[in-house]
Scaffold this motif. Structure first.
Motif, PDB file in Angstrom:
ATOM      1  N   GLY A   1       0.837  -1.194   0.000  1.00 36.05           N
ATOM      2  CA  GLY A   1       0.000   0.000   0.000  1.00 36.05           C
ATOM      3  C   GLY A   1       0.865   1.234   0.000  1.00 36.05           C
ATOM      4  N   GLY A   2       1.056   1.825   1.163  1.00 37.30           N
ATOM      5  CA  GLY A   2       1.921   2.985   1.282  1.00 37.30           C
ATOM      6  C   GLY A   2       1.442   4.150   0.436  1.00 37.30           C
ATOM      7  N   ARG A   3       2.341   4.692  -0.379  1.00 34.98           N
ATOM      8  CA  ARG A   3       2.076   5.911  -1.134  1.00 34.98           C
ATOM      9  C   ARG A   3       0.883   5.749  -2.073  1.00 34.98           C
ATOM     10  N   GLU A   4       0.776   4.632  -2.768  1.00 37.55           N
ATOM     11  CA  GLU A   4      -0.319   4.439  -3.718  1.00 37.55           C
ATOM     12  C   GLU A   4      -1.662   4.367  -2.991  1.00 37.55           C
ATOM     13  N   PHE A   5      -1.680   3.718  -1.836  1.00 33.75           N
ATOM     14  CA  PHE A   5      -2.911   3.654  -1.053  1.00 33.75           C
ATOM     15  C   PHE A   5      -3.334   5.058  -0.634  1.00 33.75           C
ATOM     16  N   ARG A   6      -2.390   5.865  -0.153  1.00 34.26           N
ATOM     17  CA  ARG A   6      -2.705   7.218   0.290  1.00 34.26           C
ATOM     18  C   ARG A   6      -3.180   8.091  -0.869  1.00 34.26           C
ATOM     19  N   ARG A   7      -2.688   7.813  -2.065  1.00 33.59           N
ATOM     20  CA  ARG A   7      -3.152   8.581  -3.226  1.00 33.59           C
ATOM     21  C   ARG A   7      -4.588   8.238  -3.562  1.00 33.59           C
ATOM     22  N   ARG A   8      -4.936   6.983  -3.482  1.00 29.87           N
ATOM     23  CA  ARG A   8      -6.265   6.531  -3.923  1.00 29.87           C
ATOM     24  C   ARG A   8      -7.357   6.743  -2.881  1.00 29.87           C
ATOM     25  N   VAL A   9      -6.956   6.875  -1.601  1.00 32.84           N
ATOM     26  CA  VAL A   9      -7.931   7.063  -0.520  1.00 32.84           C
ATOM     27  C   VAL A   9      -7.562   8.338   0.231  1.00 32.84           C
ATOM     28  N   GLN A  10      -8.405   9.362   0.124  1.00 34.79           N
ATOM     29  CA  GLN A  10      -8.100  10.668   0.706  1.00 34.79           C
ATOM     30  C   GLN A  10      -9.179  11.095   1.708  1.00 34.79           C
ATOM     31  N   PRO A  11      -8.760  11.819   2.766  1.00 35.57           N
ATOM     32  CA  PRO A  11      -9.721  12.244   3.791  1.00 35.57           C
ATOM     33  C   PRO A  11     -10.246  13.661   3.570  1.00 35.57           C
TER      34      PRO A  11
ATOM     35  N   ARG B   1       2.541  17.425  -3.465  1.00 37.23           N
ATOM     36  CA  ARG B   1       3.975  17.499  -3.153  1.00 37.23           C
ATOM     37  C   ARG B   1       4.442  16.254  -2.409  1.00 37.23           C
ATOM     38  N   SER B   2       3.621  15.781  -1.469  1.00 39.85           N
ATOM     39  CA  SER B   2       4.012  14.620  -0.671  1.00 39.85           C
ATOM     40  C   SER B   2       4.080  13.349  -1.511  1.00 39.85           C
ATOM     41  N   LEU B   3       3.090  13.172  -2.381  1.00 39.48           N
ATOM     42  CA  LEU B   3       3.003  11.945  -3.166  1.00 39.48           C
ATOM     43  C   LEU B   3       3.671  12.063  -4.531  1.00 39.48           C
ATOM     44  N   LYS B   4       4.111  13.310  -4.865  1.00 41.87           N
ATOM     45  CA  LYS B   4       4.804  13.559  -6.144  1.00 41.87           C
ATOM     46  C   LYS B   4       3.962  13.089  -7.331  1.00 41.87           C
TER      47      LYS B   4
END
Length: 539
Positions: free
Chosen positions: A351-361, A385-388
């Motif tokens: 998951g990591g970066r890709e998970f955080r990109r696809r699921v946002q709060p 910026r964080s996920l580039k």
């Protein structure tokens, strides 16, 4: 002798930047209250409601110019110095602010903060103060055991009730409640408002209630004032103002109020529960603390969010809704259970970066969601910026596109959070979540702090974005009226468990659980005012 008399009150804020005009926040407002009266102030974000309350309390921000007269129980208070004004706070004037997150000291225990008013004004001895703290907490719907806890150990709703306990403990003559129940679920909201009503009836105190919930205003006030751009638009008996409004603006507010007993005003997508699961949680358990002090926040929670679907989660404060959101966002790890995104189990390694990109709060409080020292354009692009996800050369173009997409002027990118309204900041919170091009938005009480017209705009925005971007939504709320407007499927949580779920319409029209029925019955509702009520003369 009147309890409160305000005459020709005007509040202007100095321009923040060279070349700007002053902001006329309140303009020539007259207001009158008798002891035992319940007066409501309603209006959109930025209408001047809270500014009037702060002027009354002497809590004006730096750069404010206040003119006019304010008298409480026949005595002028606007001419008092700061020390004399402080003598009134807590005893003569009780204040319930809107945001418990910024109103409680994180380093002090709850009991100490609730009893502080009594200590400052030297009311009673130590034992008497302790009993008064327990009673005030009980009156606000809290277990007195929370006295030993710190604010971070309580839910948002519990912290809001602490503020109410602090306001009523010294039995003030006038209670100014600024959105006191916006963070509370329907049953706790009813309990708190019942408490305020009992206090008014028993002591003859007055209640100045600022609210964006017209159902609350209809049920809990005798007189009502609608405000717009700092001016009074309409005033009179609540039954008359809401039942037969004379101004278009008031009619707009009434029409924008969501109702749990009416069909949704937006076209919802066809049921999509048969679509593949985008996010699936299974058997989630999460506890906090150890031994006898352990609190179970999630107890065997299983939930599926289909691609393109909108799933609502409703329940009382402390039912586990926000803990569920944090686990699904990867901000907290369950003690057991799994979370899968598109069939891939999320672990520390996957998951990591890709998970955080696809699921946002999208968080509850827009004011605390943004760095006050940064311009909002910078904050909106934090995920990028964080996920580039986009090169720096495209940032300006992306910002303009995002601002336009959420209905804001791109010229606002240079503003700071304090220069924008709550509705504008909530739109920016959505823009920030969209910047990473996600598939799922997890909205945690994303409209609970907004007035009815702005709330309707945000719900329209989310509904439009679902169609435009094929977004999925997990919408956490304590407001059952909002569920019908946005979500085709909902689940009900109670003490960490899902106790009922199904299509939203069926859940609201024919609940299968007593708990769900109690939530629906506790909802403040806009009554159908009768002709006899409308013709009844004012007392």
């Amino acid at each position: 002798m009147s309890l409160l008399h305000i005459s020709q009150l005007s509040v202007d804020f100095a321009p923040r930047r060279r070349g700007q005009e002053p902001t006329h926040a309140v303009q020539a407002v007259d207001l009158h209250m008798e002891a035992g009266q319940r007066l409501g102030l309603v209006g959109e974000s930025g209408s001047g409601k809270s500014t009037i309350a702060r002027a009354l309390l002497g809590l004006n921000p730096r750069g404010a110019t206040v003119t006019g007269t304010i008298a409480v129980a026949g005595s002028r208070v606007d001419t008092l110095d700061k020390r004399a004004r402080r003598e009134l706070l807590g005893t003569t004037l009780g204040y319930v602010p809107q945001d418990p997150g910024s109103s409680l000291n994180p380093l002090m225990r709850i009991g100490t903060q609730v009893g502080e008013v009594l200590e400052v004004h030297q009311i009673g001895g130590k034992a008497e103060r302790g009993r008064a703290v327990e009673q005030a907490l009980q009156d606000a719907g809290l277990d007195p055991a929370v006295s030993s806890r710190f604010p971070h150990q309580l839910s948002g709703g519990q912290r809001q009730r602490v503020l109410i306990a602090m306001a009523i403990i010294a039995k003030p003559a006038l209670i100014i409640a600024d959105e006191p129940t916006s963070a509370l679920d329907a049953t706790v909201q009813k309990h708190v408002l019942d408490t305020l009503d009992r206090l008014v009836a028993a002591t003859g105190a007055g209640l100045l209630l600022i609210t964006h919930d017209l159902g609350v205003a209809a049920e809990r006030t005798d007189q009502l004032i609608t405000l717009r751009h700092g001016e009074i638009v309409e005033s009179g008996r609540t039954v008359q103002v809401l039942g037969n409004p004379s101004r278009d603006y008031t009619r707009t507010l009434v029409a924008a109020m969501p109702r749990a007993d009416a069909p949704p005003r937006r076209r919802l997508p066809a049921p999509v529960q048969t679509a593949p699961a985008l996010l699936a949680a299974s058997g989630l358990h999460r506890s906090f603390g150890r031994g006898e002090q352990a609190v179970t926040a999630l107890d065997d929670v299983t939930l599926s969010i289909p691609e393109g679907g909108a799933v609502g989660v409703v329940g009382e404060s402390g039912s586990g809704k926000t803990t569920l959101a944090r686990v699904l966002l990867g901000l907290d790890r369950p003690d057991s259970g799994t979370v899968e995104l598109s069939g891939v189990r999320q672990t520390k390694q996957v998951g990591g970066r890709e998970f955080r990109r696809r699921v946002q709060p999208v968080f509850q409080n827009p004011y605390t969601s943004f760095d006050p020292s940064r311009r909002v354009g910078y904050s909106v692009l934090e995920p990028v910026r964080s996920l580039k996800t986009a090169p720096r050369a495209q940032h300006r173009e992306l910002l303009e596109k995002l601002f336009t997409q959420v209905g804001l002027d791109p010229a606002l990118v240079e503003r700071r959070p304090e220069e924008l309204s709550g509705g504008q900041l909530q739109r920016l919170a959505i823009a920030r979540a969209l910047s990473a091009d996600p598939q799922l938005l997890v909205c945690d009480e994303a409209v609970s702090a907004l007035d009815v017209t702005v709330q309707a705009q945000i719900l329209d925005l989310l509904a439009g974005l679902r169609e435009e971007r094929k977004l999925s939504l997990l919408f956490i709320t304590h407001d059952l009226c909002v569920l019908r407007e946005l979500c085709e499927y909902s689940v009900v949580m109670h003490r960490g468990r899902i106790i009922e779920q199904g299509p939203t319409g069926r859940l609201l029209d024919d609940p299968g659980q007593t708990y769900t029925r109690s939530l629906i019955e506790a909802l403040p509702a806009m009554p159908d005012f009768s002709a006899a009520q409308l013709l009844q003369p004012a007392l």
